[in-house]
Scaffold this active site. Structure first.
Site, PDB file in Angstrom:
ATOM      1  N   ASP A 328      14.091   9.705 -26.158  1.00  0.00           N
ATOM      2  CA  ASP A 328      14.358   8.301 -26.410  1.00  0.00           C
ATOM      3  C   ASP A 328      13.347   7.805 -27.456  1.00  0.00           C
ATOM      4  O   ASP A 328      12.525   8.569 -27.974  1.00  0.00           O
ATOM      5  CB  ASP A 328      14.285   7.503 -25.111  1.00  0.00           C
ATOM      6  CG  ASP A 328      15.139   6.234 -25.144  1.00  0.00           C
ATOM      7  OD1 ASP A 328      15.452   5.753 -26.250  1.00  0.00           O
ATOM      8  OD2 ASP A 328      15.477   5.721 -24.069  1.00  0.00           O
ATOM      9  N   GLU A 532      16.840  -4.081 -21.792  1.00  0.00           N
ATOM     10  CA  GLU A 532      15.631  -3.326 -21.485  1.00  0.00           C
ATOM     11  C   GLU A 532      14.576  -4.249 -20.856  1.00  0.00           C
ATOM     12  O   GLU A 532      14.884  -5.050 -19.975  1.00  0.00           O
ATOM     13  CB  GLU A 532      15.145  -2.593 -22.725  1.00  0.00           C
ATOM     14  CG  GLU A 532      16.190  -1.622 -23.263  1.00  0.00           C
ATOM     15  CD  GLU A 532      15.662  -0.693 -24.337  1.00  0.00           C
ATOM     16  OE1 GLU A 532      14.453  -0.629 -24.573  1.00  0.00           O
ATOM     17  OE2 GLU A 532      16.493   0.000 -24.957  1.00  0.00           O
TER      18      GLU A 532
END
Length: 775
Positions: A328, A532
């Site tokens: 990521d 997020e």
């Protein structure tokens, strides 16, 4: 190859590139590798086996070119002044530094990053221009992988249909519908030249504080795994302008941050990890996923980016995964800068690559990663064979997707293929995701006697709230930007029959006044978009001003229906107890129509909760599979307002019987059963039929019930039908042993009680033939 004039532009303005590309496509075959068979490099021969093509290309590559294939950079670094914020046209200086000199093999668009003009055609022109530069200027003509977070439709592209987020799709309990949505997304993505989607999410939603809760398929490993697998199949078998690879993310345990905040390290038991958290990832991998994205956080004291156990032992050796693992955002670097596991970047790169990372998502400083990994290889920290393995996996993916033969799309078709595409599917999916939780006095559906409806609430006329995060922008729809779609207010206005007056009251006082003589008031509440860490919520509950409004409307004594637009269940407090309660999740652009379809009865509500809805704030994590214990304090158990699987309909359903194929089977045998169900109400409907299992006694703790099978049954009013279901043996397996249990899961012998509705049947599982008694 295209005509030479395409090489002459010092700055690759998209318009100029598009002209060159059109000319090239008109004068040359689309297959970049056409004619490369006889006498040409083996890797150019589309008829050759993929493994042979990979081996031939690897043999021709330098170390730097192989490392370049293991690197992914953000498109922002190739635009304008090549800074982190992006914007502007593609810049040839940046392209040369990254795609030619560093031979970087992949580009991504992070949330909100795209072409200067956000249309499907401009996206296709941009991606094609990047592909053409890579093919023409890399020494061996290797095309790019281009990745995007297409998590609810092609959500970065303005004008693309915005589908419900995964949490809403989970409420449909419908793998075929999820597959159709993934396929529609993949076709839209492919039309813009993109060949890699960073979806589906296979994490579990067990802590509502976590900002990515809504990106999951719910709290149950079997349901989440089945839907993630369906999304993989839909993405990778969609058809369209290009083949598209799916990504199973975020492997593994990402959704378990210890304090509920995104990316905070997690600590879980080996048994919980193996039996619960890993299950949905495995289902998606076994569905054929071509790529896996690694958990950005740490698990049990080890950043997953550096976990050889998870990335190699589990993922590859136990599960047989052969695709690409990608980190990521900046996570290889983080082993050095954040986690302090490495003294410098070369050692961080070595840790990640040796653990099993094939590609580093290094959005801004790709050159620093390639330098670091080169240094690590030359210092003997990473074997040359591991570089060949990782680069070879990336190349194999490119060959499998057909990028060497067809790296480009017809950009002039992109608008036609994306704008408005899938809108009916989006409406159907959003309607199927609606979960009706209260319907006191039969307030719904609205009938002909309802002549005045008041619509109020902060989110009644708010497409951004319906769409949620990851919509055009990272944190959600940017201010001043509108997507195609219908708000709840607009949907109600369009669905209301002739003679029914719809009054929109924006001010709370006006809403209460109007409600006093209304036949019904619809109040739309919920939370603002986010993504997020920006969507983390330490207290996930309805905001005070919204609770006050609902309470004031209840005090009028007139019927009130609450519609919740949110990515997670919100504690309602004194806003609970209205006549109607409809959970709409983040239903996307067609959410207004979908809500109205349910409110007026055009569609019967069939959604069921894929998560547990708490009664009060503070009891996190919360999930129905909580293990039994000696706890006796208030709220210490599974204390919920609405349970996993709850949901009402406009008709009635009954489970008449459950019959097992056999009263006993040896361990390792699949369990077959027949469940007889009926529609007892006045209208046709779609019945979600879950089957749970419980264990009266076992060697390790087991929850009071655990989902082991489910299906969706379409029934006509008054119809009764027998439904066949099979529970795979592996679904019943648990990890045996003591607290340190980490051995292979197995099916323990003994009684198992299967339940559907109020009906149960008991199965005795015996030891497998040849298996001795255990001490």
């Amino acid at each position: 190859m295209p005509p030479l004039p395409c090489r002459r532009h010092p700055v690759l303005a998209l318009a100029a590139v598009a002209v060159c590309l059109a000319a090239a496509l008109a004068g040359a075959p689309a297959e970049a590798g056409a004619g490369a068979g006889a006498g040409g490099p083996r890797y150019r021969d589309a008829r050759a086996p993929v493994d042979e093509r990979v081996a031939d290309l690897l043999r021709r590559m330098t170390l730097d070119e192989k490392i370049g294939q293991m690197t992914q950079i953000a498109v922002a670094k190739l635009q304008g002044d090549c800074g982190e914020t992006g914007g502007g046209e593609l810049n040839e200086r940046c392209l040369a530094a990254v795609l030619r000199d560093r031979a970087v093999g992949s580009v991504l668009s992070g949330g909100g990053n795209g072409p200067p003009v956000n249309t499907p055609r401009d996206w296709a022109r941009m991606v094609d221009a990047l592909q053409r530069y890579a093919v023409e200027h890399s020494r061996l003509g290797v095309p790019l992988l281009y990745g995007v977070d297409a998590v609810h439709g092609h959500n970065n592209v303005l004008g693309a249909t915005v589908l419900p987020h995964q949490i809403g799709l989970a409420a449909t309990w419908d793998p075929e519908l999820v597959r159709a949505c993934a396929g529609a997304t993949a076709r839209a993505v492919a039309a813009t030249g993109v060949d890699w989607t960073f979806a589906p999410v296979a994490d579990l939603a067990r802590d509502r504080r976590w900002g990515r809760y809504y990106e999951t398929f719910g709290e149950d490993p079997l349901l989440a795994g089945a839907l993630a697998a369906a999304a993989v199949r839909g993405t990778e078998n969609a058809g369209g302008a290009k083949n598209v690879a799916a990504t199973v993310k975020h492997f593994a345990g990402y959704s378990e941050p210890s304090n509920g905040h995104d990316r905070v390290p997690a600590d879980v038991s080996p048994r919980y990890l193996q039996d619960t958290l890993l299950a949905p990832y495995r289902a998606a991998v076994e569905a054929g996923a071509r790529t896996v994205m690694v958990n950005s956080g740490a698990l049990n004291g080890v950043p997953v980016t550096a976990s050889r156990h998870l990335l190699t032992t589990v993922l590859r050796e136990r599960w047989g995964f052969t695709g690409v693992t990608v980190s990521d955002w900046q996570d290889v670097r983080a082993l050095w800068t954040a986690y302090k596991l490495a003294a410098d970047y070369p050692h961080a790169a070595a840790l990640a690559v040796n653990a099993g990372v094939d590609m580093a998502m290094e959005p801004y400083e790709a050159g620093e990663f390639t330098d670091a990994l080169r240094t690590a290889v030359r210092a003997g920290l990473v074997p040359a064979g591991r570089i060949d393995e990782a680069a070879g996996r990336v190349l194999r993916l490119k060959f499998t997707l057909g990028l060497f033969e067809r790296p480009y799309v017809d950009a002039e078709r992109a608008n036609t293929e994306v704008l408005g595409a899938g809108r009916e599917l989006a409406r159907r999916a959003a309607a199927a995701s609606q979960v009706l939780l209260r319907n006191d006095k039969g307030v719904l559906p609205f009938g002909p006697s309802v002549k005045k409806i008041v619509v109020t609430g902060a989110l009644a006329d708010d497409l951004a709230a319906q769409a949620g995060g990851w919509t055009v922008g990272w944190q959600g729809l940017p201010d001043g930007v509108r997507i195609p779609g219908t708000t709840v207010l607009e949907g109600i206005r369009q669905a209301a029959p002739t003679g029914t007056r719809v009054v929109h009251a924006t001010a709370p006082a006006d809403a209460v006044t109007q409600a006093r003589d209304a036949d019904a008031t619809v109040v739309v509440v919920g939370e603002r978009p986010g993504a997020e860490g920006g969507a983390d919520s330490p207290r996930p509950e309805l905001p005070t001003d919204q609770r006050v409004l609902v309470r004031s409307l209840k005090e009028t004594g007139r019927p009130v229906v609450v519609v919740v637009l949110a990515g997670r269940p919100l504690v309602l407090g004194d806003a609970d107890g209205t006549e109607g309660l409809l959970m709409s999740w983040l239903p996307g652009g067609e959410g207004g129509h979908a809500v109205a379809d349910v409110l007026f009865g055009a569609v019967g509500p069939s959604g069921r909760l894929p998560v547990s809805w708490p009664r009060r704030t503070g009891n996190e994590p919360l999930y129905y599979q909580q293990l039994p214990g000696t706890n006796a304090g208030a709220e210490s158990g599974h204390d919920v307002a609405y349970d996993f699987g709850d949901g009402l309909s406009y008709t009635g359903y009954r489970v008449e019987s459950i019959a097992l194929d056999a009263p006993s089977v040896p361990a390792g045998t699949d369990v077959g059963m027949t469940v007889r169900v009926g529609d007892t109400g006045p209208r046709d409907g779609e019945m979600i039929l879950p089957v749970y299992v419980s264990r009266p006694v076992g060697d390790v703790l087991s929850p009071p019930r655990r989902l082991v099978a489910f299906t969706k049954v379409r029934l006509k009013a008054g119809e009764t039908r027998s439904v066949r279901l099979t529970v795979p043996s592996k679904v019943l397996a648990v990890t045996p042993g003591d607290i340190d249990g980490a051995g292979p899961p197995r099916v323990e012998p003994g009684p198992y009680v299967f339940g559907a509705g109020a009906r149960t049947a008991t199965l005795e599982i015996t030891r497998s033939p040849g298996e001795g008694a255990r001490p």
